[in-house]
Design an enzyme around this catalytic site. Structure first.
Site, PDB file in Angstrom:
ATOM      1  N   LYS A   1       4.729   4.848  -1.903  1.00 49.65           N
ATOM      2  CA  LYS A   1       5.039   6.105  -2.156  1.00 49.65           C
ATOM      3  C   LYS A   1       6.545   6.427  -1.506  1.00 49.65           C
ATOM      4  O   LYS A   1       7.045   7.111  -2.317  1.00 49.65           O
ATOM      5  CB  LYS A   1       4.031   7.029  -1.431  1.00 49.65           C
ATOM      6  CG  LYS A   1       2.598   7.126  -1.547  1.00 49.65           C
ATOM      7  CD  LYS A   1       2.082   8.032  -0.614  1.00 49.65           C
ATOM      8  CE  LYS A   1       0.435   7.959  -0.844  1.00 49.65           C
ATOM      9  NZ  LYS A   1      -0.101   6.842  -0.309  1.00 49.65           N
TER      10      LYS A   1
ATOM     11  N   PHE B   1       0.938  -1.313  -0.069  1.00 49.07           N
ATOM     12  CA  PHE B   1       0.057   0.132  -0.062  1.00 49.07           C
ATOM     13  C   PHE B   1       0.845   1.449  -0.104  1.00 49.07           C
ATOM     14  O   PHE B   1       1.561   1.433  -0.917  1.00 49.07           O
ATOM     15  CB  PHE B   1      -1.015   0.072   1.134  1.00 49.07           C
ATOM     16  CG  PHE B   1      -2.125  -1.213   0.935  1.00 49.07           C
ATOM     17  CD1 PHE B   1      -3.035  -0.767   0.010  1.00 49.07           C
ATOM     18  CD2 PHE B   1      -2.328  -2.059   1.729  1.00 49.07           C
ATOM     19  CE1 PHE B   1      -4.130  -1.738  -0.203  1.00 49.07           C
ATOM     20  CE2 PHE B   1      -3.383  -3.103   1.510  1.00 49.07           C
ATOM     21  CZ  PHE B   1      -4.169  -3.049   0.557  1.00 49.07           C
ATOM     22  N   SER B   2       0.876   2.241   1.048  1.00 48.59           N
ATOM     23  CA  SER B   2       1.597   3.403   0.718  1.00 48.59           C
ATOM     24  C   SER B   2       2.798   3.549   1.003  1.00 48.59           C
ATOM     25  O   SER B   2       3.740   4.400   0.816  1.00 48.59           O
ATOM     26  CB  SER B   2       0.836   4.434   1.943  1.00 48.59           C
ATOM     27  OG  SER B   2      -0.558   4.827   1.477  1.00 48.59           O
ATOM     28  N   CYS B   3       3.471   2.311   1.422  1.00 48.46           N
ATOM     29  CA  CYS B   3       4.959   2.114   1.373  1.00 48.46           C
ATOM     30  C   CYS B   3       5.495   2.369  -0.068  1.00 48.46           C
ATOM     31  O   CYS B   3       6.606   2.597   0.034  1.00 48.46           O
ATOM     32  CB  CYS B   3       5.215   0.900   1.804  1.00 48.46           C
ATOM     33  SG  CYS B   3       4.998   0.679   3.787  1.00 48.46           S
TER      34      CYS B   3
END
Length: 299
Positions: free
Chosen positions: A83, A79-81
C-alpha cells in the site's frame, strides 16, 4: 543468539539494529515446518538515514524444505507494505498534476459514482475514509481477483459500508483496487506496470506487483505465523473468517483472502496484481523508496 549468520553491512553506531534483527530468528536447530512462524526463518532489514543506507542486512533461509539460503537478491511478499508503494505512485500523479486529491473519484472512474459514491473525493480513498473497506461481492473467486476487472467492477457497483468521510476504517484489500484503478484510468497502465516504469526503474529498486514466473526462484517461501497459545490462534482465525462481521469481510474480502498461508506461494497469487497486498521485493528497495521521498539518494 539464534545461530543465524548475518550478511550485509552495518554502519558504526547501528550495531544494535543488527542485534535486534538477529534476535528475531528461530535457530536452524529449533526450526521445523511445524514450528514455523514462532521466529523468523529468513529475513532482511534495511535502514536509510539522510539518503544513505546505514543498515543493509539479511540472513536465514528463503525456503526450509530445500535449505535455500536468503541471498542478497531474495525477494519476499511484503503484504500491506505494498500500500505504501501504491500510495507513493498516486501522490506522484498528484505532484504531476494528473490527479486532483479534491476531485471526486468518479471524475476519473465514472462507474464508481453508483450507489451514493459520486461525491467521494480522491483524498478519502487515499486516507481510508471512503467507506469501502469491505468488498460486498463475497461470491467472487480467486480467479476473479487475479483478473482485476471483476473486483473493481464490484467495488464500483456497491454502496459504501458507512457514510463516506465520517470515519476512518482500514481498507485492507480494497485500498489497492481503488487507488490502483485510479492509476490505471489516468495512465492507461496497470498499477504494477506504472510502479515498475515510474518508481522502480528510476530508483533502481527490486520490487514487483505481479511477479513473472521467471522470478519465482528468487522468491522466499511464506510460512504461516503461529501463536504460542493455540487458543489465541484459533480465536484470531475464527474472527477473521467470520464474514457476518465487517471486520471479517474487510480482512477476508472476496475469495476469503484472510489467510497468511501457502495460498500466497502459488503462481496465481504471485502473478496477480493486488496493489494492497502482494507486492514482492526486498527491504533495501522499500527503504530506498522512502528515503527518496525525503532526501536525495545517489544524486
Amino acid at each position: 543468539m539464534s545461530g543465524v549468520e548475518l550478511h550485509g553491512t552495518v554502519a558504526p553506531g547501528f550495531e544494535r539494529v543488527a542485534d535486534a534483527f538477529l534476535a528475531n530468528f528461530t535457530s536452524p536447530e529449533e526450526a521445523s515446518p511445524e514450528e514455523s512462524g514462532r521466529g523468523d526463518i529468513g529475513a532482511a532489514c534495511c535502514v536509510h538515514v539522510d539518503g544513505t543506507p546505514v543498515v543493509d542486512v539479511w540472513g536465514g533461509l528463503a525456503d526450509q524444505a530445500t535449505s535455500r539460503p536468503w541471498e542478497r537478491d531474495t525477494i519476499v511478499i511484503v503484504f500491506s507494505c505494498t500500500k505504501g508503494v501504491t500510495a507513493v505512485a498516486a501522490n506522484q500523479l498528484i505532484e504531476r498534476g494528473d490527479l486532483d486529491p479534491d476531485a471526486p473519484v468518479a471524475r476519473y472512474w465514472p462507474e464508481f459514482a453508483a450507489n451514493g459514491k459520486a461525491d467521494i473525493p480522491v483524498r478519502w480513498a487515499l486516507s481510508h475514509r471512503a467507506g469501502l473497506a469491505a468488498v460486498d461481492a463475497l461470491d467472487l473467486t480467486l480467479d476473479d481477483v487475479a483478473a482485476w476487472d471483476p473486483i473493481v467492477e464490484a467495488i464500483a457497483a456497491q454502496a459504501p459500508n458507512w457514510e463516506p468521510g465520517t470515519k476512518h476504517g482500514y481498507h485492507a484489500r480494497s485500498y489497492g483496487w481503488i487507488v490502483g484503478e485510479l492509476i490505471r484510468r489516468i495512465t492507461g497502465l496497470m498499477p504494477g506496470e506504472y510502479i515498475a516504469h515510474e518508481i522502480v526503474e528510476p530508483l533502481g529498486l527490486d520490487f514487483l506487483v505481479g511477479v513473472p514466473e521467471s522470478e519465482d526462484a528468487r522468491v522466499a517461501t511464506l510460512y504461516p505465523a503461529r501463536f504460542d497459545d493455540p487458543a489465541v490462534e484459533e480465536l484470531v482465525d475464527s474472527v477473521l473468517r467470520d464474514t457476518s462481521t465487517l471486520l471479517g469481510r474487510v480482512m477476508g474480502g472476496p475469495a476469503q483472502l484472510f489467510g497468511y498461508d501457502d495460498m500466497w506461494n502459488t503462481r496465481r497469487m504471485r502473478g496477480a496484481q493486488m496493489p494492497s497486498s502482494n507486492g514482492h521485493g526486498d527491504a533495501r528497495s522499500l527503504s530506498r523508496m522512502y528515503a527518496a521521498c525525503l532526501d536525495e539518494v545517489d544524486g
